[in-house]
Design an enzyme around this catalytic site. Structure first.
Site, short mmCIF file in Angstrom:
data_model
loop_
_atom_site.label_atom_id
_atom_site.label_comp_id
_atom_site.label_asym_id
_atom_site.label_seq_id
_atom_site.Cartn_x
_atom_site.Cartn_y
_atom_site.Cartn_z
N GLU A 120 -9.92 -5.37 10.83
CA GLU A 120 -9.40 -4.46 9.80
C GLU A 120 -9.96 -4.86 8.43
OE1 GLU A 120 -5.25 -4.74 8.55
OE2 GLU A 120 -5.09 -2.57 8.68
N CYS A 124 -2.80 1.71 6.76
CA CYS A 124 -2.86 1.11 8.10
C CYS A 124 -3.42 2.13 9.09
CB CYS A 124 -1.49 0.65 8.54
SG CYS A 124 -0.25 1.92 8.31
N GLU A 140 9.49 3.31 13.82
CA GLU A 140 10.17 3.54 12.54
C GLU A 140 10.31 5.04 12.29
OE1 GLU A 140 7.81 0.62 9.84
OE2 GLU A 140 9.96 0.22 9.65
N VAL A 169 0.52 -12.44 9.34
CA VAL A 169 1.86 -12.78 8.84
C VAL A 169 2.92 -12.30 9.83
CG1 VAL A 169 3.51 -12.43 6.97
CG2 VAL A 169 1.11 -12.80 6.42
N GLY A 170 2.72 -11.13 10.40
CA GLY A 170 3.68 -10.61 11.38
C GLY A 170 3.86 -11.57 12.54
N GLY A 196 3.07 -5.26 7.43
CA GLY A 196 2.05 -6.03 6.72
C GLY A 196 0.95 -6.44 7.68
N SER A 197 0.31 -7.55 7.39
CA SER A 197 -0.85 -7.95 8.20
C SER A 197 -0.41 -8.55 9.53
CB SER A 197 -1.67 -8.97 7.42
OG SER A 197 -0.89 -10.12 7.19
N ASN A 218 0.79 -1.24 0.00
CA ASN A 218 0.00 0.00 0.00
C ASN A 218 0.82 1.28 0.00
OD1 ASN A 218 0.66 -0.64 2.70
ND2 ASN A 218 -0.97 0.67 3.44
N LYS A 245 12.40 -7.73 0.40
CA LYS A 245 11.38 -8.49 -0.35
C LYS A 245 10.11 -7.64 -0.39
CE LYS A 245 7.70 -11.19 0.00
NZ LYS A 245 7.10 -10.73 -1.17
P1 NAD Z 1 0.68 -9.14 4.05
O1 NAD Z 1 0.94 -9.48 5.48
O2 NAD Z 1 -0.19 -10.03 3.27
O3 NAD Z 1 2.07 -9.09 3.24
C1 NAD Z 1 3.13 -8.26 3.67
C2 NAD Z 1 4.44 -8.83 3.13
O4 NAD Z 1 4.70 -10.07 3.77
C3 NAD Z 1 4.40 -9.11 1.62
O5 NAD Z 1 5.64 -8.77 1.05
C4 NAD Z 1 4.17 -10.62 1.59
O6 NAD Z 1 4.61 -11.23 0.41
C5 NAD Z 1 5.00 -11.06 2.79
N1 NAD Z 1 4.64 -12.38 3.32
C6 NAD Z 1 3.45 -13.04 3.19
N2 NAD Z 1 3.53 -14.24 3.83
C7 NAD Z 1 4.77 -14.33 4.37
C8 NAD Z 1 5.44 -15.31 5.16
N3 NAD Z 1 4.85 -16.45 5.51
N4 NAD Z 1 6.71 -15.06 5.56
C9 NAD Z 1 7.32 -13.90 5.25
N5 NAD Z 1 6.74 -12.93 4.48
C10 NAD Z 1 5.48 -13.14 4.06
O7 NAD Z 1 0.16 -7.63 4.04
P2 NAD Z 1 -0.32 -6.76 2.78
O8 NAD Z 1 -1.65 -7.25 2.31
O9 NAD Z 1 0.80 -6.64 1.79
O10 NAD Z 1 -0.49 -5.31 3.45
C11 NAD Z 1 -1.64 -4.90 4.12
C12 NAD Z 1 -1.41 -4.93 5.61
O11 NAD Z 1 -0.28 -4.16 5.96
C13 NAD Z 1 -2.57 -4.34 6.39
O12 NAD Z 1 -2.83 -5.13 7.52
C14 NAD Z 1 -2.03 -2.97 6.83
O13 NAD Z 1 -2.64 -2.42 7.97
C15 NAD Z 1 -0.59 -3.28 7.05
N6 NAD Z 1 0.24 -2.09 7.00
C16 NAD Z 1 0.78 -1.63 8.17
C17 NAD Z 1 1.55 -0.47 8.17
C18 NAD Z 1 2.17 0.03 9.45
O14 NAD Z 1 3.14 0.77 9.37
N7 NAD Z 1 1.64 -0.32 10.60
C19 NAD Z 1 1.77 0.22 6.98
C20 NAD Z 1 1.20 -0.28 5.81
C21 NAD Z 1 0.44 -1.44 5.82
#
Ligand code: NAD
Length: 483
Positions: free
Chosen positions: A385, A284, A464, A232-233, A228-229, A152, A175
Site C-alpha cells: 500500500e 483505503c 462497519e 498498527v492494527g 489505520g495501518s 484520512n 483517540k
Molecule cells: P496509523 O496506523 O499510523 O494510525 C492510525 C491510528 O492509530 C492513529 O490514531 C495513531 O495515532 C494510532 N496508533 C499508532 N500507533 C499506535 C499504537 N501502538 N497503539 C494504538 N494506537 C496507535 O494509520 P494512518 O497513517 O493514520 O492511516 C492510514 C492507514 O489507514 C492506511 O493504511 C489506510 O489504508 C488505513 N485506512 C483504512 C480504512 C478502512 O476502513 N479500511 C479507512 C481509512 C484508512
C-alpha cells in the site's frame, strides 16, 4: 494565534497534566497551524476511562429512543455548522472542499441514520421446549469502547464508529490521529451542544504510543474499534489477545480496477482517475492497480495518461482542484520512495511521480499523480500500500488472468470491474476476494447504510456502518424465565 483545544473528558475541555501541546498543520500551506491539541499521556487516558466508566450504567439504562434523540439534535447542529466543519476538514487534511462537504454531509446522514436505528436494538422471543417458560434475548452494551482513528477521513470515521457505539448503550473514548484531530474536536463540540450526558463521549489527543497504546492496554476497555495501518492494527490485536475482547480492525488496501475488452473506455479511465487520485490517493479504497486486458491495454493507457496529465493539482480550498496535497512530509517521502522502487523494479513511469515546485507548490506537499505501466503482479509497487496518488497498470490476457492477479494479494478491501457483460460482472462479484465489490464505478465510494469492510488482511472480520455495526457494539443476552 491558533485555537488550543483541550481533551474532552467528562463533559469538560481539559488541559493535560504536562501542559504540552502539538500543532495540526495545513498540508497545503505547511507553515499554517490549523489548531493546537493536548499532547496527552497515561494520566489523561486514565481520566477519560474513569469518566466513561462512571457514565456507563446510566447511559446503558437510558431508553434507546432517548439515546437516539441526541443524534437527531446533533444532526441539526452539524447541519448548521456544515461549512465551518468542511473548511476545517480541508484545512487539516487537504482534500478538495467539495469532497470535504460530502464527508460532513455523510456525518449528518450517519447521525440521522443511527437516530432511526433504535428499533433494531430489540431482541427476539424464542419458543421454548418447556411449558410455561418465557425465553427471550436482549441486546446489551459491551462496555467502555476505545475508538482509534486515522487522518484520512478525520470527520466521517470517528462518527461512523461513535454513533453505533453510543446507540447500543456503550460509552466511548476516542483517540483521533494527531495529523488531523480538529474534525474530532468539532464533533465533540457538536455532541456537547446536543446535550449528551457528561462522560458518555470522551476524546483524548496525542501520540499512538502515548495515548493509543495506553488506551487499548487498560483492562476496563471491553472493545476496540481501530482504523489505520495493518502494522498498527496487528500490534493492537497481539497486545490485547489475552483479554479476549472484541477487536474490530479496518486496515489498508491495494485495490484493483479490472478493465475488460468490452468496457466503456472513457468511463473506465474516469473511474480509475477518480479512484486513484481524488484526495491524493489517501483512501483505503483507492484504486492502486489497473488490471487491463491486452486488446485494449494500449488505448486505455494512452487515455489514462492524457487525463492524468490534465488534472488540476492545488490547494483543496480551491473548488477547481482535483488533486490535493499529500498530508505531510513523511507521507510525501514514502510516496517518492515507492516511485523510485517502481522504477528500479522495472515498471515504466509514464507521468507524474515528482514533487511539484514553484508558486503555491512550495508552500505544501504536492506530488504529481503518477501512472506506472508494465507492472508485474509480484513487484512491491503492485503488492504494497503506497497511500498516495500512484496507480500501476498490469496487462493481462483475459478475465481469468485478471481475477488471479486481482486476488493475488494479502489485502482484500475493495475491487472494481469495468465491463458491459452481466455474466462477467456477476462472476467477478462472486470470485473477488474483497469485502466491497463495484461494477462500473470506482473502487472508492461507499454508502453509509450498507456494511463496509474488507477480507483477508484488510480487516479483522467485522463490518462497519449500516445496521450490521450494531452487532459489533452490542452483545446478546439470553433470558430464561420460569414462573
Ligand atoms: P496509523 O496506523 O499510523 O494510525 C492510525 C491510528 O492509530 C492513529 O490514531 C495513531 O495515532 C494510532 N496508533 C499508532 N500507533 C499506535 C499504537 N501502538 N497503539 C494504538 N494506537 C496507535 O494509520 P494512518 O497513517 O493514520 O492511516 C492510514 C492507514 O489507514 C492506511 O493504511 C489506510 O489504508 C488505513 N485506512 C483504512 C480504512 C478502512 O476502513 N479500511 C479507512 C481509512 C484508512
Amino acid at each position: 494565534m491558533s485555537k488550543v483545544y483541550g481533551n474532552f473528558i467528562g463533559g469538560e475541555w481539559v488541559a493535560c497534566q504536562s501542559k504540552k501541546t502539538f500543532a495540526d498543520y495545513n498540508p497545503a500551506h505547511t507553515k499554517e497551524i490549523v489548531a493546537e491539541f493536548q499532547d496527552s499521556g497515561a494520566p489523561e487516558v486514565k481520566s477519560a476511562i474513569d469518566a466513561a466508566s462512571g457514565a456507563l450504567d446510566a447511559w446503558g439504562r437510558m431508553q434507546a429512543p432517548k439515546r437516539a434523540d441526541f443524534f437527531r439534535k446533533a444532526a441539526e447542529i452539524l447541519r448548521r455548522r456544515r461549512d465551518e466543519a468542511a473548511d476545517a476538514l480541508t484545512r487539516e487534511e487537504g482534500k478538495n472542499i467539495g469532497e470535504a462537504r460530502g464527508e460532513i454531509d455523510r456525518g449528518i446522514a450517519l447521525m440521522s441514520f443511527y437516530a432511526g436505528q433504535w428499533p433494531a436494538l430489540g431482541g427476539e422471543m424464542v419458543p421454548s421446549f418447556n411449558e410455561g417458560r418465557m425465553l427471550y434475548t436482549l441486546r446489551v452494551p459491551v462496555g467502555v469502547v476505545a475508538l482509534i482513528t486515522p487522518w484520512n477521513f478525520p470527520a466521517a470515521i470517528p462518527m461512523w464508529k461513535t454513533l453505533p457505539a453510543l446507540l447500543c448503550g456503550n460509552t466511548v473514548v476516542l483517540k483521533p490521529s494527531s495529523l488531523a484531530p480538529h474534525s474530532s474536536a468539532l464533533f465533540a463540540e457538536v455532541l456537547a451542544e446536543a446535550g449528551l450526558p457528561a462522560g458518555v463521549f470522551n476524546m483524548v489527543t496525542g501520540g499512538g504510543r502515548e495515548v493509543g497504546d495506553v488506551l487499548v492496554s487498560d483492562p476496563r476497555i471491553r472493545a476496540i474499534s481501530f482504523t489505520g495501518s495493518r502494522e498498527v492494527g496487528k500490534a493492537i490485536m497481539r497486545k490485547v489477545a489475552d483479554r479476549l475482547i472484541r477487536v474490530g480492525l479496518e486496515m489498508g488496501g491495494k485495490n484493483p480496477m479490472i478493465v475488460m475488452d468490452d468496457a466503456n473506455l472513457d468511463r473506465a479511465v474516469e473511474d480509475t482517475v477518480v479512484g486513484a487520485f481524488w484526495a491524493a490517493g489517501h483512501k483505503c479504497t483507492a484504486t492502486s492497480r489497473a488490471i487491463v486486458t491486452e486488446k485494449i491495454h494500449d488505448q486505455f493507457v494512452e487515455k489514462l495518461v492524457t487525463r492524468t496529465k490534465a488534472l488540476r493539482i492545488g490547494d483543496g480550498m480551491d473548488p477547481k482542484t482535483e488533486v490535493c496535497p499529500v498530508i505531510d512530509e513523511n507521507q510525501t517521502k514514502k510516496i517518492l520512495e515507492y516511485i523510485e522502487i517502481g522504477k528500479k523494479e522495472g515498471a515504466k513511469l509514464l507521468c507524474g511521480g515528482e514533487r511539484l515546485k514553484g508558486g503555491i507548490y512550495d508552500e505544501g506537499c504536492y506530488v504529481a499523480p503518477a501512472v506506472f505501466a508494465g507492472l508485474s503482479p509480484d513487484m512491491r509497487t503492485a503488492q504494497e500500500e503506497i497511500f498516495g496518488p500512484v496507480v500501476g497498470v498490469i496487462k493481462v490476457k483475459d478475465f481469468d488472468e485478471a481475477m488471479r492477479v486481482a486476488n493475488n494479494i494479502e489485502f482484500g478491501l475493495s475491487a472494481s470491474i469495468s465491463t458491459r457483460d452481466l455474466k462477467t460482472a456477476l462472476e467477478f462479484a462472486r470470485r473477488s476476494e474483497a469485502g466491497i465489490v463495484h461494477v462500473n464505478s470506482p473502487t472508492a465510494g461507499l454508502e453509509l447504510q450498507a456494511p463496509f469492510g474488507g477480507c483477508k488482511e484488510s480487516t479483522s472480520g467485522y463490518r462497519e456502518m449500516g445496521k450490521v455495526a450494531l452487532d459489533f457494539y452490542s452483545q446478546i443476552k439470553t433470558v430464561y424465565v420460569d414462573a
